[in-house]
Design a protein around this motif. Sequence first.
Motif, mmCIF file in Angstrom:
data_model
loop_
_atom_site.group_PDB
_atom_site.id
_atom_site.type_symbol
_atom_site.label_atom_id
_atom_site.label_comp_id
_atom_site.label_asym_id
_atom_site.label_seq_id
_atom_site.Cartn_x
_atom_site.Cartn_y
_atom_site.Cartn_z
ATOM 1 N N ASP A 322 0.865 -1.167 0.000
ATOM 2 C CA ASP A 322 0.000 0.000 0.000
ATOM 3 C C ASP A 322 0.909 1.226 0.000
ATOM 4 O O ASP A 322 1.729 1.392 0.907
ATOM 5 C CB ASP A 322 -0.870 -0.013 1.266
ATOM 6 N N MET A 343 6.814 3.160 -5.292
ATOM 7 C CA MET A 343 6.464 4.551 -5.547
ATOM 8 C C MET A 343 7.638 5.269 -6.214
ATOM 9 O O MET A 343 8.793 4.979 -5.930
ATOM 10 C CB MET A 343 6.091 5.260 -4.249
ATOM 11 N N TRP A 401 0.085 13.162 -3.937
ATOM 12 C CA TRP A 401 -0.638 12.152 -4.692
ATOM 13 C C TRP A 401 -1.526 12.821 -5.737
ATOM 14 O O TRP A 401 -2.261 13.757 -5.443
ATOM 15 C CB TRP A 401 -1.501 11.306 -3.758
ATOM 16 N N SER A 402 -1.436 12.342 -6.973
ATOM 17 C CA SER A 402 -2.297 12.820 -8.047
ATOM 18 C C SER A 402 -3.394 11.793 -8.267
ATOM 19 O O SER A 402 -3.128 10.694 -8.764
ATOM 20 C CB SER A 402 -1.490 13.019 -9.342
ATOM 21 N N GLU A 403 -4.592 12.136 -7.867
ATOM 22 C CA GLU A 403 -5.702 11.200 -7.986
ATOM 23 C C GLU A 403 -6.020 10.911 -9.444
ATOM 24 O O GLU A 403 -6.370 9.781 -9.812
ATOM 25 C CB GLU A 403 -6.947 11.763 -7.284
ATOM 26 N N SER A 404 -5.885 11.911 -10.307
ATOM 27 C CA SER A 404 -6.197 11.719 -11.726
ATOM 28 C C SER A 404 -5.223 10.765 -12.405
ATOM 29 O O SER A 404 -5.606 9.942 -13.242
ATOM 30 C CB SER A 404 -6.197 13.064 -12.457
ATOM 31 N N ASN A 405 -3.937 10.866 -12.032
ATOM 32 C CA ASN A 405 -2.918 10.002 -12.632
ATOM 33 C C ASN A 405 -2.630 8.751 -11.810
ATOM 34 O O ASN A 405 -1.878 7.874 -12.258
ATOM 35 C CB ASN A 405 -1.610 10.780 -12.810
ATOM 36 N N LYS A 406 -3.204 8.712 -10.598
ATOM 37 C CA LYS A 406 -2.972 7.586 -9.689
ATOM 38 C C LYS A 406 -1.476 7.370 -9.448
ATOM 39 O O LYS A 406 -0.959 6.250 -9.496
ATOM 40 C CB LYS A 406 -3.598 6.294 -10.236
ATOM 41 N N SER A 407 -0.779 8.465 -9.197
ATOM 42 C CA SER A 407 0.660 8.370 -8.968
ATOM 43 C C SER A 407 1.115 9.565 -8.136
ATOM 44 O O SER A 407 0.372 10.544 -7.954
ATOM 45 C CB SER A 407 1.423 8.340 -10.291
ATOM 46 N N THR A 409 3.682 12.784 -7.490
ATOM 47 C CA THR A 409 4.442 13.766 -8.247
ATOM 48 C C THR A 409 5.239 14.645 -7.289
ATOM 49 O O THR A 409 4.954 14.693 -6.083
ATOM 50 C CB THR A 409 3.510 14.664 -9.091
#
Length: 444
Positions: A322, A343, A401-407, A409
């Motif tokens: 996680d 990550m 955390w970028s929710e749109s890219n799921k990653s 930054t």
Amino acid sequence: MNRRDALKLAGISVATTAVSAKETVKKTDLSNAKVMSSIASLPKNGKGVKIVIVGGGWSGLSVAKRLKQYIPDADVVLVEQNTTFISCPISNLWLVGGVELEFITHSFLDAANNNGYTYFNASVFDIDRKKRKVYTNEGYLDYEYLVLAPGIDYDYSAWTSGDTALEYELRTKYPAGFKNHSEHDTIRRKIENFKEGNFILTVPGGNYRCLPAPYERACLIADYMKKNKIKGKVVLMDENPDVTIKAEGFHAAFNEMYKDYLVYMPNAKIEEIDLKNKKVMTEFDEVSFSDAAFYPRVRGSKLLEIAGVAKDAINKGEANIDPFTYQVIGDPHVYCSGDSRPMAFSKSGNTSNSEGYIVARSIRDKIQGKKNVWKSPHTECFSAVALNPMRAMSVNTDYQWSESNKSFTFFNVAMMQNWHDKSGTDAGKGLIEWGDAMYKDMFY
């Protein structure tokens, strides 16, 4: 894959905290009385929950220290196969005489004694997560919680295509210098004995350990050649299309200080290495060399596969965790930290150290039944470009955390690349002060 079969790598030394394949397969038998016996002589440093940490790098040391701070009654054991800590961060300076070996060398015993946990000098060769046992060459350890912080392994497959003899020669004669200190010692001797010709360094693709380090190393070796009037050049073959970080500052150093001593080759993806004739081939170029240090792509430690916590057959070099709690998916008793995590944080000492706080808090919250609140790790990184006076650049960054890219930054980035003026010499001093502070944080 059978966990012990994962160690069958033609005699090549495998991951940190794992013994060699040959030794394990031929000499280790889990029915052996010595292996199966628990370690009765290991003292308990706490009456509470038993937490075992595998790997005494920047992350493992930080996790161990913070766990004793956050859970004082926990019985914390750090398992590490090395007897002495020698830092990879700042080792580039040591390669060219910029710091003494004593500065980057520290005692695991001191770290444990100063911070109240147990240092156990042993090599891990297997982990049974059902029985919650860590098997070492000195016996086994039971655990209630386990933290895996074994660092990286090199991935030579793109260069060797399964040729284990070539891989062995690359590892032993042209080491990368981004894992154990023996590699650094070999590279230092190469530099000191270098007479003329090309000295090849490589920059791998992907998220490799310490993004600016290959460029820093190239500058410092070029600086050494220039000051010692060596008739040679550093040839920096970069798999990437450009310098991956601090590009403006490094390009300025390449062009302004080392134009006659350093050749930078972007998009130089190596297709063949001919060690007999000392030639490296890319799609477009053929480069001869007198000596080299080949830095391949990296992956997470093979201990992830042995423990059964790797993502999958394709992403076997990343821990299946996680990303907010560092807990292994499907196993609430195991966590992974440091450079084996998936990550896209910088694989740097400072990042791994800051993750120690996060993982320790995550385990504490799990034990105490509290909701975990994620906090970003932090990366602070200095890169030297010259000695006497030492000039350096720096970067500070957090992550979001970028929710749109799921990653994840970069976030709150502060970059200083002007090494020319006082800010550069100040950063040079800051590099040493940063290193001293980080060592004190882990060991005192």
